[in-house]
Design a protein around this motif. Structure first.
Motif, PDB file in Angstrom:
ATOM      1  N   THR A  64     -37.237  -6.566  87.527  1.00 33.60           N
ATOM      2  CA  THR A  64     -37.820  -5.634  88.478  1.00 33.60           C
ATOM      3  C   THR A  64     -37.581  -6.056  89.914  1.00 33.60           C
ATOM      4  N   THR A  65     -37.350  -7.349  90.162  1.00 32.87           N
ATOM      5  CA  THR A  65     -37.051  -7.795  91.517  1.00 32.87           C
ATOM      6  C   THR A  65     -35.599  -7.480  91.837  1.00 32.87           C
ATOM      7  N   ARG A  66     -35.377  -6.782  92.942  1.00 30.89           N
ATOM      8  CA  ARG A  66     -34.018  -6.419  93.335  1.00 30.89           C
ATOM      9  C   ARG A  66     -33.591  -7.089  94.635  1.00 30.89           C
ATOM     10  N   HIS A  67     -34.531  -7.583  95.400  1.00 31.96           N
ATOM     11  CA  HIS A  67     -34.226  -8.203  96.691  1.00 31.96           C
ATOM     12  C   HIS A  67     -34.852  -9.587  96.725  1.00 31.96           C
ATOM     13  N   GLU A 225     -40.529  -1.160  97.379  1.00 33.04           N
ATOM     14  CA  GLU A 225     -40.883  -2.003  96.243  1.00 33.04           C
ATOM     15  C   GLU A 225     -42.220  -1.590  95.630  1.00 33.04           C
ATOM     16  N   LEU A 226     -43.174  -1.189  96.476  1.00 35.65           N
ATOM     17  CA  LEU A 226     -44.472  -0.749  95.965  1.00 35.65           C
ATOM     18  C   LEU A 226     -44.340   0.548  95.166  1.00 35.65           C
ATOM     19  N   VAL A 227     -43.499   1.463  95.636  1.00 40.03           N
ATOM     20  CA  VAL A 227     -43.258   2.707  94.902  1.00 40.03           C
ATOM     21  C   VAL A 227     -42.566   2.397  93.584  1.00 40.03           C
ATOM     22  N   ARG A 228     -41.605   1.514  93.618  1.00 37.05           N
ATOM     23  CA  ARG A 228     -40.859   1.171  92.406  1.00 37.05           C
ATOM     24  C   ARG A 228     -41.767   0.507  91.369  1.00 37.05           C
ATOM     25  N   GLU A 229     -42.644  -0.370  91.831  1.00 35.31           N
ATOM     26  CA  GLU A 229     -43.579  -1.027  90.921  1.00 35.31           C
ATOM     27  C   GLU A 229     -44.482   0.002  90.241  1.00 35.31           C
ATOM     28  N   ALA A 230     -45.002   0.946  91.023  1.00 35.66           N
ATOM     29  CA  ALA A 230     -45.872   1.984  90.458  1.00 35.66           C
ATOM     30  C   ALA A 230     -45.117   2.852  89.461  1.00 35.66           C
ATOM     31  N   ALA A 231     -43.852   3.139  89.760  1.00 39.50           N
ATOM     32  CA  ALA A 231     -43.058   4.002  88.889  1.00 39.50           C
ATOM     33  C   ALA A 231     -42.703   3.329  87.570  1.00 39.50           C
ATOM     34  N   LEU A 232     -42.678   1.991  87.549  1.00 43.06           N
ATOM     35  CA  LEU A 232     -42.278   1.260  86.345  1.00 43.06           C
ATOM     36  C   LEU A 232     -43.418   1.052  85.355  1.00 43.06           C
ATOM     37  N   GLU A 233     -44.642   1.314  85.790  1.00 38.49           N
ATOM     38  CA  GLU A 233     -45.777   1.079  84.895  1.00 38.49           C
ATOM     39  C   GLU A 233     -45.740   2.040  83.707  1.00 38.49           C
ATOM     40  N   GLY A 234     -45.703   1.473  82.489  1.00 36.81           N
ATOM     41  CA  GLY A 234     -45.826   2.274  81.279  1.00 36.81           C
ATOM     42  C   GLY A 234     -44.619   3.090  80.887  1.00 36.81           C
ATOM     43  N   VAL A 235     -43.431   2.770  81.430  1.00 37.08           N
ATOM     44  CA  VAL A 235     -42.249   3.559  81.081  1.00 37.08           C
ATOM     45  C   VAL A 235     -41.409   2.827  80.039  1.00 37.08           C
ATOM     46  N   ARG A 236     -40.429   3.542  79.496  1.00 36.41           N
ATOM     47  CA  ARG A 236     -39.591   2.958  78.441  1.00 36.41           C
ATOM     48  C   ARG A 236     -38.661   1.879  78.996  1.00 36.41           C
ATOM     49  N   ASP A 237     -38.191   1.022  78.078  1.00 39.39           N
ATOM     50  CA  ASP A 237     -37.485  -0.188  78.492  1.00 39.39           C
ATOM     51  C   ASP A 237     -36.225   0.057  79.310  1.00 39.39           C
ATOM     52  N   GLU A 238     -35.528   1.193  79.072  1.00 40.38           N
ATOM     53  CA  GLU A 238     -34.251   1.364  79.760  1.00 40.38           C
ATOM     54  C   GLU A 238     -34.410   1.768  81.216  1.00 40.38           C
ATOM     55  N   LEU A 239     -35.565   2.253  81.602  1.00 43.54           N
ATOM     56  CA  LEU A 239     -35.712   2.817  82.937  1.00 43.54           C
ATOM     57  C   LEU A 239     -35.671   1.786  84.062  1.00 43.54           C
TER      58      LEU A 239
END
Length: 331
Positions: A64-67, A225-239
């Motif tokens: 999840t870390t990109r930078h 990064e805060l938006v990306r973290e929120a978007a990743l909660e509870g989604v499927r592994d490939e996303l």
């Protein structure tokens, strides 16, 4: 891809070291340390715990870390500048290769390395791959950090400490790692010890950042990064691998008085396929609204004012493998 911040900052640090020490500062230490390790080894959570405030995205999803988010740890006798990197891994895409290159650049420029190995996972090929990469850096001190000790019992922690120490002797020879420290960023176990051990390997130097400054990451990057973290909660592994976030603008709302300031924050979320867009948006837009609500709390805390968050989801087909799109998205 943007230049490694560790490189630019480290050069500035070398200049700062030439300054004359003021009275009482002769034993002060300051420098750069990087937290390296496999994806999802606890690097970002430990960075936030050391800094005392959220400066790095955390998620149960790997990669999840990109930078390289830089957090500054201020103490009476030392200052640590922590660089939190993407996890080293065997890359499958152009994005993966660029993230690995970013880590390599960062590792070459810091004063010490904290190698994170989770207590709840046996040492595997990925850990050995990274250990061998680190061993090639020469005489740079490497501190093995056995993270997530709160997830296992005391015997399992002891077993992992012994295995980690043995790995150090295998790849480095002699006594192996400079230090081995068990830590839990979740319950605070030995977080301060990690700070002190890393600081012991820093050079004598005046502070590199003003007191109270916790990160030098631009606000737009932190918002993304805060938006990306929120978007990743509870989604499927490939996303997680397919999601990129770009902040288009952060502007004050016109016509508001000083006591009722509002920032308009417009953000685009990019995915690689229409099916992924549907996942992010959810039925009737329900999931995107939830993402916005959760992200807005963190953004308002970061910016210190009320925010109107405008999110849009777009498809950028196979962007992880497209050099032009990688540049457009900031990689």
């Amino acid at each position: 891809m943007k230049e490694s911040k560790a490189k630019a900052g480290h050069s500035a640090k070398r200049g700062a070291k030439a300054d004359v020490f003021t009275a009482g500062d002769e034993n002060f230490r300051a420098g750069f340390a990087v937290l390296a390790g496999r994806p999802n080894a606890g690097k970002s959570t430990l960075t936030n715990a050391l800094v005392g405030q959220k400066v790095a995205i955390t998620s149960a999803k790997p990669q999840t870390t990109r930078h390289t988010i830089r957090g500054v740890v201020h103490r009476e006798k030392f200052q640590l500048v922590l660089v939190d990197t993407p996890g080293l891994h065997r890359p499958r895409t152009l994005l993966g290769k660029r993230l690995n290159d970013l880590v390599a650049d960062t590792l070459s420029e810091v004063d010490a390395i904290g190698f994170c190995l989770p207590a709840n996972e046996k040492i595997g090929p990925g850990d050995r791959f990274i250990a061998n990469q680190l061993a090639q850096l020469g005489n740079k001190p490497i501190i093995a950090l056995v993270t997530k000790t709160d997830t296992v019992d005391r015997q399992a922690v002891t077993d992992q400490l012994l295995a980690v120490a043995e790995l150090g002797r295998e790849v480095l020879g002699g006594d192996g790692w400079a230090d081995v420290v068990p830590v839990s960023a979740v319950d605070g176990f030995q977080v301060e010890t990690v700070a002190e051990v890393l600081a012991s390997h820093m050079p004598l130097s005046p502070a590199l950042y003003p007191d109270g400054e916790l990160t030098d990451e631009p606000e737009a990057v932190m918002v993304a990064e805060l938006v990306r973290e929120a978007a990743l909660e509870g989604v499927r592994d490939e996303l997680p691998h397919s999601l990129a976030v770009v902040v288009e603008e952060i502007v004050p709302r016109e016509g508001r008085d000083e006591d009722h300031q509002l920032l308009d924050v417009r953000v685009n979320l990019y995915v690689e396929r229409p099916s992924q867009k549907a996942i992010i948006i959810g039925k009737g837009g329900s999931r995107l609204r939830e993402v916005g609500t959760n992200a807005r709390r963190g953004i308002e805390a970061l910016l210190g004012t009320k925010v109107y968050l405008d999110l849009h989801v777009k498809v950028a087909k196979d962007w992880q493998r497209d050099p032009k799109q990688l540049v457009k998205l900031g990689f």
